[in-house]
Design a protein around this motif. Structure first.
Motif, PDB file in Angstrom:
ATOM      1  N   LEU A 395       0.824  -1.214   0.000  1.00  0.00           N
ATOM      2  CA  LEU A 395       0.000   0.000   0.000  1.00  0.00           C
ATOM      3  C   LEU A 395       0.856   1.260   0.000  1.00  0.00           C
ATOM      4  CD1 LEU A 395      -2.811  -1.080   2.490  1.00  0.00           C
ATOM      5  CD2 LEU A 395      -3.041  -0.724   0.028  1.00  0.00           C
ATOM      6  N   SER A 396       2.011   1.212   0.652  1.00  0.00           N
ATOM      7  CA  SER A 396       2.869   2.405   0.673  1.00  0.00           C
ATOM      8  C   SER A 396       3.327   2.749  -0.733  1.00  0.00           C
ATOM      9  CB  SER A 396       4.071   2.191   1.597  1.00  0.00           C
ATOM     10  OG  SER A 396       4.989   1.260   1.038  1.00  0.00           O
ATOM     11  N   TYR A 397       3.613   1.746  -1.550  1.00  0.00           N
ATOM     12  CA  TYR A 397       3.994   2.013  -2.937  1.00  0.00           C
ATOM     13  C   TYR A 397       2.822   2.619  -3.708  1.00  0.00           C
ATOM     14  CZ  TYR A 397       5.380   1.435  -7.785  1.00  0.00           C
ATOM     15  OH  TYR A 397       5.666   1.684  -9.101  1.00  0.00           O
ATOM     16  N   MET A 398       1.650   2.013  -3.588  1.00  0.00           N
ATOM     17  CA  MET A 398       0.491   2.485  -4.338  1.00  0.00           C
ATOM     18  C   MET A 398       0.097   3.908  -3.929  1.00  0.00           C
ATOM     19  SD  MET A 398      -0.075   0.021  -6.374  1.00  0.00           S
ATOM     20  CE  MET A 398       0.159  -1.759  -6.585  1.00  0.00           C
ATOM     21  N   ARG A 399       0.152   4.195  -2.644  1.00  0.00           N
ATOM     22  CA  ARG A 399      -0.255   5.528  -2.165  1.00  0.00           C
ATOM     23  C   ARG A 399       0.721   6.609  -2.609  1.00  0.00           C
ATOM     24  NH1 ARG A 399      -1.485   3.094   3.806  1.00  0.00           N
ATOM     25  NH2 ARG A 399      -3.644   2.421   3.433  1.00  0.00           N
ATOM     26  N   THR A 400       2.021   6.326  -2.489  1.00  0.00           N
ATOM     27  CA  THR A 400       2.993   7.353  -2.874  1.00  0.00           C
ATOM     28  C   THR A 400       2.969   7.626  -4.368  1.00  0.00           C
ATOM     29  OG1 THR A 400       4.728   5.660  -3.041  1.00  0.00           O
ATOM     30  CG2 THR A 400       4.544   6.853  -0.949  1.00  0.00           C
ATOM     31  N   ARG A 401       2.501   6.669  -5.145  1.00  0.00           N
ATOM     32  CA  ARG A 401       2.402   6.856  -6.592  1.00  0.00           C
ATOM     33  C   ARG A 401       1.007   7.307  -7.031  1.00  0.00           C
ATOM     34  NH1 ARG A 401       6.785   5.842  -5.131  1.00  0.00           N
ATOM     35  NH2 ARG A 401       8.531   5.014  -6.312  1.00  0.00           N
ATOM     36  N   GLY A 402       0.089   7.415  -6.082  1.00  0.00           N
ATOM     37  CA  GLY A 402      -1.268   7.825  -6.421  1.00  0.00           C
ATOM     38  C   GLY A 402      -2.003   6.814  -7.281  1.00  0.00           C
ATOM     39  N   ILE A 403      -1.666   5.537  -7.126  1.00  0.00           N
ATOM     40  CA  ILE A 403      -2.267   4.486  -7.947  1.00  0.00           C
ATOM     41  C   ILE A 403      -3.527   3.965  -7.268  1.00  0.00           C
ATOM     42  CG2 ILE A 403      -1.933   2.201  -8.952  1.00  0.00           C
ATOM     43  CD1 ILE A 403       1.077   2.837  -9.050  1.00  0.00           C
ATOM     44  N   LYS A 404      -4.631   3.972  -7.970  1.00  0.00           N
ATOM     45  CA  LYS A 404      -5.900   3.465  -7.456  1.00  0.00           C
ATOM     46  C   LYS A 404      -6.133   2.049  -7.969  1.00  0.00           C
ATOM     47  CE  LYS A 404      -6.860   7.459  -5.572  1.00  0.00           C
ATOM     48  NZ  LYS A 404      -6.786   7.617  -4.105  1.00  0.00           N
ATOM     49  N   PRO A 405      -6.954   1.279  -7.243  1.00  0.00           N
ATOM     50  CA  PRO A 405      -7.258  -0.077  -7.723  1.00  0.00           C
ATOM     51  C   PRO A 405      -8.026  -0.036  -9.033  1.00  0.00           C
ATOM     52  CG  PRO A 405      -7.920   0.219  -5.428  1.00  0.00           C
ATOM     53  CD  PRO A 405      -7.595   1.569  -5.959  1.00  0.00           C
ATOM     54  N   GLY A 406      -7.872  -1.081  -9.824  1.00  0.00           N
ATOM     55  CA  GLY A 406      -8.659  -1.206 -11.042  1.00  0.00           C
ATOM     56  C   GLY A 406     -10.117  -1.466 -10.713  1.00  0.00           C
ATOM     57  N   PRO A 407     -10.998  -1.382 -11.695  1.00  0.00           N
ATOM     58  CA  PRO A 407     -12.422  -1.634 -11.444  1.00  0.00           C
ATOM     59  C   PRO A 407     -12.654  -3.077 -11.039  1.00  0.00           C
ATOM     60  CG  PRO A 407     -11.981  -1.507 -13.795  1.00  0.00           C
ATOM     61  CD  PRO A 407     -10.717  -1.094 -13.109  1.00  0.00           C
ATOM     62  N   LEU A 408     -13.628  -3.273 -10.165  1.00  0.00           N
ATOM     63  CA  LEU A 408     -13.949  -4.618  -9.723  1.00  0.00           C
ATOM     64  C   LEU A 408     -14.581  -5.403 -10.863  1.00  0.00           C
ATOM     65  CD1 LEU A 408     -15.475  -3.971  -6.175  1.00  0.00           C
ATOM     66  CD2 LEU A 408     -13.151  -4.662  -6.758  1.00  0.00           C
ATOM     67  N   PRO A 409     -14.304  -6.684 -10.938  1.00  0.00           N
ATOM     68  CA  PRO A 409     -14.962  -7.494 -11.966  1.00  0.00           C
ATOM     69  C   PRO A 409     -16.457  -7.586 -11.681  1.00  0.00           C
ATOM     70  CG  PRO A 409     -13.786  -8.890 -10.406  1.00  0.00           C
ATOM     71  CD  PRO A 409     -13.412  -7.467 -10.076  1.00  0.00           C
ATOM     72  N   PRO A 410     -17.278  -7.811 -12.704  1.00  0.00           N
ATOM     73  CA  PRO A 410     -18.723  -7.910 -12.473  1.00  0.00           C
ATOM     74  C   PRO A 410     -19.028  -9.091 -11.575  1.00  0.00           C
ATOM     75  CG  PRO A 410     -18.139  -8.648 -14.691  1.00  0.00           C
ATOM     76  CD  PRO A 410     -16.911  -8.030 -14.106  1.00  0.00           C
ATOM     77  N   PRO A 411     -20.069  -8.973 -10.741  1.00  0.00           N
ATOM     78  CA  PRO A 411     -20.404 -10.078  -9.847  1.00  0.00           C
ATOM     79  C   PRO A 411     -20.825 -11.310 -10.630  1.00  0.00           C
ATOM     80  CG  PRO A 411     -22.147  -8.430  -9.856  1.00  0.00           C
ATOM     81  CD  PRO A 411     -20.994  -7.839 -10.606  1.00  0.00           C
ATOM     82  N   TYR A 412     -20.534 -12.451 -10.043  1.00  0.00           N
ATOM     83  CA  TYR A 412     -20.867 -13.713 -10.695  1.00  0.00           C
ATOM     84  C   TYR A 412     -22.375 -13.922 -10.685  1.00  0.00           C
ATOM     85  CZ  TYR A 412     -21.555 -18.722 -11.316  1.00  0.00           C
ATOM     86  OH  TYR A 412     -22.001 -19.946 -11.743  1.00  0.00           O
ATOM     87  N   THR A 413     -22.925 -14.218 -11.821  1.00  0.00           N
ATOM     88  CA  THR A 413     -24.346 -14.555 -11.917  1.00  0.00           C
ATOM     89  C   THR A 413     -24.458 -15.910 -12.596  1.00  0.00           C
ATOM     90  OG1 THR A 413     -24.475 -13.330 -14.007  1.00  0.00           O
ATOM     91  CG2 THR A 413     -25.168 -12.177 -12.011  1.00  0.00           C
ATOM     92  N   PRO A 414     -25.042 -16.891 -11.914  1.00  0.00           N
ATOM     93  CA  PRO A 414     -25.137 -18.224 -12.505  1.00  0.00           C
ATOM     94  C   PRO A 414     -26.025 -18.225 -13.730  1.00  0.00           C
ATOM     95  CG  PRO A 414     -26.440 -18.069 -10.494  1.00  0.00           C
ATOM     96  CD  PRO A 414     -25.649 -16.793 -10.585  1.00  0.00           C
ATOM     97  N   CYS A 415     -25.683 -19.070 -14.699  1.00  0.00           N
ATOM     98  CA  CYS A 415     -26.475 -19.178 -15.918  1.00  0.00           C
ATOM     99  C   CYS A 415     -27.816 -19.831 -15.603  1.00  0.00           C
ATOM    100  CB  CYS A 415     -25.728 -20.004 -16.965  1.00  0.00           C
ATOM    101  SG  CYS A 415     -24.170 -19.262 -17.490  1.00  0.00           S
ATOM    102  N   PRO A 416     -28.903 -19.301 -16.172  1.00  0.00           N
ATOM    103  CA  PRO A 416     -30.201 -19.934 -15.935  1.00  0.00           C
ATOM    104  C   PRO A 416     -30.239 -21.302 -16.582  1.00  0.00           C
ATOM    105  CG  PRO A 416     -30.363 -18.268 -17.653  1.00  0.00           C
ATOM    106  CD  PRO A 416     -28.968 -18.166 -17.082  1.00  0.00           C
ATOM    107  N   PRO A 417     -31.057 -22.204 -16.045  1.00  0.00           N
ATOM    108  CA  PRO A 417     -31.156 -23.532 -16.649  1.00  0.00           C
ATOM    109  C   PRO A 417     -31.731 -23.429 -18.048  1.00  0.00           C
ATOM    110  CG  PRO A 417     -32.876 -23.189 -15.011  1.00  0.00           C
ATOM    111  CD  PRO A 417     -31.938 -22.022 -14.891  1.00  0.00           C
ATOM    112  N   PRO A 418     -31.358 -24.337 -18.934  1.00  0.00           N
ATOM    113  CA  PRO A 418     -31.864 -24.267 -20.316  1.00  0.00           C
ATOM    114  C   PRO A 418     -33.371 -24.429 -20.359  1.00  0.00           C
ATOM    115  CG  PRO A 418     -30.764 -26.370 -19.879  1.00  0.00           C
ATOM    116  CD  PRO A 418     -30.488 -25.497 -18.696  1.00  0.00           C
TER     117      PRO A 418
END
Length: 431
Positions: A395-418
């Protein structure tokens, strides 16, 4: 099945290497085979430990839930000898203030302090996190003024991992002659058929935690201080798998296998140089400084560092890069140089330049060996100690460089049954 007199609840247990604790229970849901639990659990996360969760779904009698009582979450300092006190600003996590419920009632009580502890109650008022965050500065009941309310989001190590930051783990193992002949039981590299040697235990202890953060589980594994076949040249930066163009091993098991094979093919020699393997990882880290990758180097060694000046310079240079260094000392040596590299008492410097940040963590393995011979416990203790500083260094590296986390991946949604084809259903029914 009939649930007319039963209720459903879910129990959550947290297990570490040494203990298993009840973490909490959900709310009670009556008479259903498909309970939809609402209560959320906030679990303290420890990078340095493997935390296993167990969920037990139970049918039992209703449990007592929240009763509306208040819990003290903060006390200010005492302001003496004034009828118009101004308290210092304080910082408190939203979790501790209102358990993440922005509309939960927050009660503020004011007392007149007495030396004997019999403080006189002056008055109280209620507000909420949502009201305070809207900058409603005046609470008219007792003329209390909120001078400021700043909501600050603290980014965590996990925020970056979930945002896509890749952890790259590299191993460097000491093959100098001071470790002893690997064929002898007195050697630190001795391969006993009954138990792991200290090098293998340190490697497995740290690696099994870190490998969970590496998506492809491919780890470069290096050795230093040995004479290599066929010409007997001394190397302080050789691939354990024998392939300098591709030193990657598959998982920690692959690293262990490469380590064991190296012991059969190389000749232990010397001296003990750390700077080549540090520079090896630093070359890769210097090419990716945007926060998308972070590099961790594990060095396992038994004794005196013979290129101390060069090692210090390498660490000072690496302190501005996205990398951390873990040093595990094995055997009975004093490890004075390694303690100096840790930099807890005095920041590392080289030729008048100081390390930008602390990136080294050193521990002697002998301090964490269980005296009853429980090697699993020994490895858990070691991993917990050596990995504890990694999230803060990250975190000390990320903060001193002003680096923010990337966007979160979309939440998992199970496929509906056929979907069922009605025509097919009719056809089948005629067979």
């Amino acid at each position: 099945m009939h649930f007319s007199r039963n209720v459903t609840t879910c129990r959550v247990d947290v297990q570490s290497a040494t203990t298993e604790l009840l973490f909490g229970r959900t709310e009670v849901i009556d008479n259903t085979l498909n309970p939809d639990f609402v209560r959320k659990f906030i679990l303290d996360y420890f990078f340095e430990e493997r935390q296993n969760l167990r969920f037990d779904l139970r049918l039992e009698k209703p449990l007592t839930n929240e009763d509306g009582s208040y819990t003290i979450c903060h006390k200010t300092e005492v302001v003496k000898n004034t009828l118009d006190p101004v308290w210092q600003a304080f910082k408190i996590p939203v979790r501790a203030l209102c358990n993440g419920d922005y509309d939960r009632s927050i009660k503020v009580e004011v007392y007149d302090w007495d030396r004997d502890g019999g403080h006189d109650f002056i008055g109280e008022f209620s507000t909420s996190y949502r009201e305070m965050s809207r900058s409603q500065s005046q609470f008219h009941v007792y003329e209390v003024t909120l001078l400021s309310c700043l909501v600050d989001t603290e980014l965590s190590f996990l925020d970056y991992i979930r945002g896509g930051t890749q952890i790259n783990f590299t191993v460097a193992i000491d093959f100098t002659a001071s470790n002893g002949n690997p064929s002898q039981p007195t050697s630190l590299h001795y391969m006993s058929p009954y138990q792991l040697n200290d090098y293998a235990m340190a490697l497995r202890a740290v690696g099994e935690i870190i490998q969970d953060y590496d998506s492809d589980k491919m780890f470069p594994a290096l050795g230093f201080g040995a004479k290599l076949p066929p010409d007997g040249r001394v190397s302080h930066e050789f691939a354990l798998n024998g392939n300098p163009q591709n030193p990657y091993c598959t998982g920690i098991e692959g690293v262990m296998e490469a380590y064991y094979q190296s012991l059969k093919s190389v000749r232990l020699y010397g001296p003990t140089h750390f700077s080549p393997v540090i520079n090896h990882v630093a070359r890769y880290a210097s090419a990716v400084t945007d926060g998308s990758q972070y590099f961790i180097l594990l060095i396992i060694s038994d004794g005196v560092i013979t290129d101390m000046a060069q090692t210090k310079e390498s660490i000072v240079n690496a302190s501005s890069l996205p990398m951390s260094i873990i040093i595990v000392g094995v055997g009975p040596a004093e490890f004075d140089e390694m303690i100096e590299l840790d930099g807890d008492e005095e920041r590392i410097s080289s030729q008048g330049r100081y390390a930008e940040r602390d990136i080294v963590q050193f521990v002697p393995f002998r301090d964490y060996i269980d005296r009853r011979g429980n090697h699993i416990l020994s490895m858990a203790r070691l991993a917990k100690e050596v990995l504890a500083e990694i999230p803060d260094q990250f975190l000390s590296y990320m903060r001193t460089r002003g680096i923010k986390p990337g966007p979160l991946p979309p939440p998992y949604t199970p496929c509906p049954p056929p979907a069922i084809n009605p025509l097919l259903t009719r056809r089948v029914s005629r067979i």
